[in-house]
Design an enzyme around this catalytic site. Sequence first.
Site, PDB file in Angstrom:
ATOM      1  NE  ARG A  32      -6.817   1.786  -7.589  1.00 52.09           N
ATOM      2  CZ  ARG A  32      -6.476   1.398  -8.816  1.00 52.09           C
ATOM      3  NH1 ARG A  32      -6.922   0.250  -9.288  1.00 52.09           N
ATOM      4  NH2 ARG A  32      -5.699   2.150  -9.558  1.00 52.09           N
ATOM      5  CB  CYS A  81      -0.211   1.865 -28.248  1.00 51.22           C
ATOM      6  SG  CYS A  81      -0.488   0.090 -28.023  1.00 51.22           S
ATOM      7  CE1 TYR A 117     -30.126  12.062 -38.385  1.00 52.77           C
ATOM      8  CE2 TYR A 117     -32.274  12.482 -37.379  1.00 52.77           C
ATOM      9  CZ  TYR A 117     -31.357  12.709 -38.403  1.00 52.77           C
ATOM     10  OH  TYR A 117     -31.649  13.578 -39.413  1.00 52.77           O
TER      11      TYR A 117
END
Length: 568
Positions: A23, A44, A437
């Site tokens: 590339r 894997c 959160y």
Amino acid sequence: MSQHVVVIGAVALGPKAACRFKRLEPGSRVTMLDESDVISYGGCGIPYYVSGEVADEQELRTTSFHMVRDVQFFKDVKGVDVMPRTRAVEIDRDARKVKYKNLATGESGELEYDQLVIATGATPRKLNLPGEDLKGVHYVSNPHDAVAIKEAIAKGEVNNAVVVGAGFIGLEMAEAFTDLWGVDTTVFEIFDQIMPRLVSPEMARMTQEHMEEQGVQFHLGETVKALEGDGRVQRVVTDKRTVEAECVIISVGVVPNDGLARDAGLECNERGGIVVDETMRTTDPAIFSGGDCVVVKNLVTGQPAFLPLGSMANRQGRVVGDNLAGGSSKFDGVLGSFVVKTFETSLAGTGLSLESAKAAGLDAASVLLVSLDRAHFYPSKDLMTLELVYEKGTRKVLGIQGFGNAGDAMVGRINAVAAAMKFGLTIDELSTMELAYAPPFSSAMDVLNSVANMADNAERGLNRGVGPEGFEKLWEQRDSGDYCFLDCREAPDAEPLMEKHPEHWCNIPQGEIYKRFSEIPEDKTVVLVCNTGARAYEAQVMLDHKGVKDAVTIRGGMAALKKWGMDV
């Protein structure tokens, strides 16, 4: 200026480096050779193909847009020439040539290079056992192994399987055999715990306990002596027993393929693996290497590390591709991050376990926390176990391991610590680390903040405790009269154990410690227990205030003991 790059090896790092370079330099030429006829596959993923979670072996060799990464794909789509079934037999560094042999035709030849990439990977470690060459004995190193294993199971030829080695692949293969196929599976491990050196005995036993609940049998501290059978494996003989098996997986690690580099005079580690710098260059500036055949720096210890993982090979491959094109990219080292799925749970970690930290000469300690992975009022909450390893004095985080459900919650926490550890993370910084959160995802005080707070309290001498293994040793001495096991939960939770062990188990809820202080014996070590360890710690602080210093908490509480498999 146009150049010719030769890449030896076409599984993980090789293709990544080749394609990245093309590339950046479309006008240059790249030739990639590999001994196998199957290239660029996700090794894997093999256990998940065997288990049936990945339906087709070819999916291990496809792109995210479903194109098979074969010779024609690399030629047409990537502009890379591939020579399959071709072995590199010698590197002539002076002439900058690679001598090769075509394994299909027997023909030999040479490739001239301007720059070279050695991506020869690693070979499964063999035990050299009698019968290791019997049919049905596999190493799970390539898609051919995977197909053979799955075909044998599908034909009904495998009723009993044995896995030798309780590391990543061993545990994944044990799950694959048991979960979908219902094959009776036995795992043998020469060490006295699964995932040796990677996690603590407590974390290992929690994982083992869960896998045993699913039907996997484990024999630890046991050595396989021979494989027996008439043409096909039928039995596995150890130093303690003989077990029937029509399929045996040997998964005892891998050995880096550094022979080609050694013969070429490149520096290699005395324990195996090609030595590279941060740019992934070998001791020859025209030759790069990476993946499973190299050693890199462990970012915690500063020592050489061998970590054969596909994720690392891909990251290194981009660095190699950049630098082949004149870049200055660096791969600074590894922490050793991992995760392994074990049925409905997963075990993950980064950095060092307590055992590994001490073995490296570090003054290390650890704390074990069992806590909810999200807000306590959210319906789908679950318990997560974390063990944080840190260096005394400096308070530097050395590692963290986690055991929890197989979703993203636990491994996400491990990844957050891994990202910060590269910059010298301390327990104080982890204590105040900002994390996203919302009740469906975490607690307002995240479990990572909490485990760091526990480490801080331990360093200050406020939280003096032991984990499940420590509790077991204390419980074995219960008849000595030296210990009072004080349950800090509310009475209904404590009553069953008080009835079962009336001479040893007593109950004072944490909120009643002060007003019932006179009931606590002065001449015994007080062992404080609750569900997860939080109330036991509060009780310890209250006892400290009253002058009782001989008290110890059980970190992780009853939840940890249950996960550990201990029935009090």
